[in-house]
Design a protein around this motif. Structure first.
Motif, mmCIF file in Angstrom:
data_model
loop_
_atom_site.group_PDB
_atom_site.id
_atom_site.type_symbol
_atom_site.label_atom_id
_atom_site.label_comp_id
_atom_site.label_asym_id
_atom_site.label_seq_id
_atom_site.Cartn_x
_atom_site.Cartn_y
_atom_site.Cartn_z
ATOM 1 N N THR A 1 5.221 76.664 93.329
ATOM 2 C CA THR A 1 4.567 75.375 93.512
ATOM 3 C C THR A 1 3.414 75.390 94.518
ATOM 4 O O THR A 1 2.282 75.059 94.186
ATOM 5 C CB THR A 1 5.619 74.331 93.956
ATOM 6 N N GLN A 2 3.703 75.731 95.786
ATOM 7 C CA GLN A 2 2.691 75.581 96.827
ATOM 8 C C GLN A 2 1.614 76.652 96.748
ATOM 9 O O GLN A 2 0.542 76.497 97.346
ATOM 10 C CB GLN A 2 3.344 75.584 98.218
ATOM 11 N N GLN A 3 1.884 77.726 96.015
ATOM 12 C CA GLN A 3 0.851 78.733 95.824
ATOM 13 C C GLN A 3 -0.017 78.404 94.610
ATOM 14 O O GLN A 3 -1.222 78.667 94.610
ATOM 15 C CB GLN A 3 1.487 80.115 95.659
ATOM 16 N N LEU B 1 6.131 87.153 89.530
ATOM 17 C CA LEU B 1 5.252 86.137 90.089
ATOM 18 C C LEU B 1 4.126 85.750 89.128
ATOM 19 O O LEU B 1 3.759 84.575 89.036
ATOM 20 C CB LEU B 1 4.645 86.628 91.409
ATOM 21 N N GLY B 2 3.597 86.727 88.411
ATOM 22 C CA GLY B 2 2.403 86.473 87.605
ATOM 23 C C GLY B 2 2.636 86.308 86.127
ATOM 24 O O GLY B 2 1.750 85.856 85.399
ATOM 25 N N LEU C 1 -2.951 83.954 92.158
ATOM 26 C CA LEU C 1 -2.341 85.176 92.688
ATOM 27 C C LEU C 1 -3.341 86.320 92.602
ATOM 28 O O LEU C 1 -3.731 86.737 91.511
ATOM 29 C CB LEU C 1 -1.084 85.513 91.881
ATOM 30 N N THR C 2 -3.758 86.835 93.749
ATOM 31 C CA THR C 2 -4.730 87.929 93.774
ATOM 32 C C THR C 2 -4.025 89.282 93.892
ATOM 33 O O THR C 2 -2.837 89.356 94.219
ATOM 34 C CB THR C 2 -5.697 87.770 94.963
#
Length: 318
Positions: free
Chosen positions: A299-301, A176-177, A210-211
């Protein structure tokens, strides 16, 4: 502030599905991708509710608190579309706008193609639609990209889930990151002797969208429920193709919108660009293609404000 609530709803498909929801009004279904959950729509649920819609994001078949059967063959596109469309009457609606990201996009596009009477609008994020191929998808992928293509790696039983479950949080952090190493081919290829996660660099710091708390949520979901059932979506590429022969040549007729990031590997290759250029032939009521600069695959994040604006504008025009 609008709150997100949770409950279980039995889809007309017979699957008991966990849904997150907010708001009242016309129904908007939000379908997540891999490896995600309802949580990937956390920014859209509240924005759509405040704009006057009933926004619902299920954990799809095989994911999170919905879970699903163990049998590989029960994760075909007809199953997934049945789950999504089966939520419409279960939620007390007559129709819905169906929005999908990543794997959720093919489910959304197919929902609109199969049942235009139930889908009053369709939105795909990241993944554009395409006509059914004339050959089995795995054969097409093998011809185009070779055996190292990641979707072919996912066809193996046991190997990819073992890799992803070895250290769930670390793997999701990379996926993800991190940035992908796609090489000259511009597509995700598993390096010889390596695994899927070797395609991605471990980020020194997480991207601003992204936390650590986000990562904790995703990690907890997959540590509890595993990756085998989500991977079964990939293992049904050919079976889904066989089961959808009746829709060969069928167009997607409801009003449609495509939203994609300019840095998204899914649409950055020439073949994808050519397909998008010809979309009007397959999707005659395509209202717009929205390109988001400096945006990757999530995209939406990554761009919640821009995605929310595009969704609300599309919904207002229906």
């Amino acid at each position: 502030m609008t709150e997100i609530s949770h409950r279980f709803v039995e889809s007309a498909s017979g699957l008991r599905m966990h849904v997150a929801e907010a708001g009242t009004g016309p129904l908007v279904l939000l379908l997540h991708g891999f490896p995600e959950s309802w949580y990937s729509w956390r920014h859209q649920l509240t924005a759509l509710a405040e704009a006057g819609y009933h926004a619902v994001a299920p954990d799809q078949r095989g994911y999170g608190r919905t879970g699903g059967p163990e049998e590989v063959e029960k994760y075909t596109i007809p199953h997934l579309v049945g789950d999504a469309l089966g939520l419409i009457p279960a939620l007390g609606a007559q129709d819905a706008v169906v929005v999908g990201h990543d794997w959720g996009a093919p489910v959304a596009w197919a929902s609109a193609q199969f049942r235009p009477d139930l889908v009053r609008g369709v939105v795909g994020l990241s993944v554009p639609p395409g006509p059914r191929s004339t050959a089995a998808p795995t054969a097409v992928l093998r011809h185009l990209f070779g055996e190292a293509y990641y979707m072919l790696y996912f066809q193996q039983r046991g190997v990819p889930e073992a890799e992803l479950q070895r250290d769930v949080r670390a793997g999701l952090r990379r996926l993800l990151g991190g940035r992908g190493e796609f090489g000259a081919a511009g597509v995700p290829l598993v390096p010889e002797g390596g695994g899927f996660l070797d395609i991605f660099r471990d980020p020194e710091v997480l991207p601003d969208w992204l936390t650590e708390e986000d990562l904790d949520f995703y990690a907890a979901e997959f540590e509890e429920h595993g990756f085998a059932r989500p991977l079964n979506w990939y293992r049904n590429l050919d079976r889904s193709w066989e089961l959808t022969a009746a829709w060969q040549g069928a167009r997607i007729t409801p009003p449609a919108l495509l939203v994609a990031g300019e840095r998204d590997v899914v649409v950055a290759n020439r073949a994808a660009q050519d397909g998008i250029d010809r979309l009007a032939e397959f999707v005659p009521d395509l209202r717009d293609v929205v390109w988001l600069p400096d945006t990757g695959h999530w995209t939406q994040q990554e761009r919640p404000k821009e995605v929310n604006e595009a969704l609300i504008a599309f919904l207002a025009g229906l």
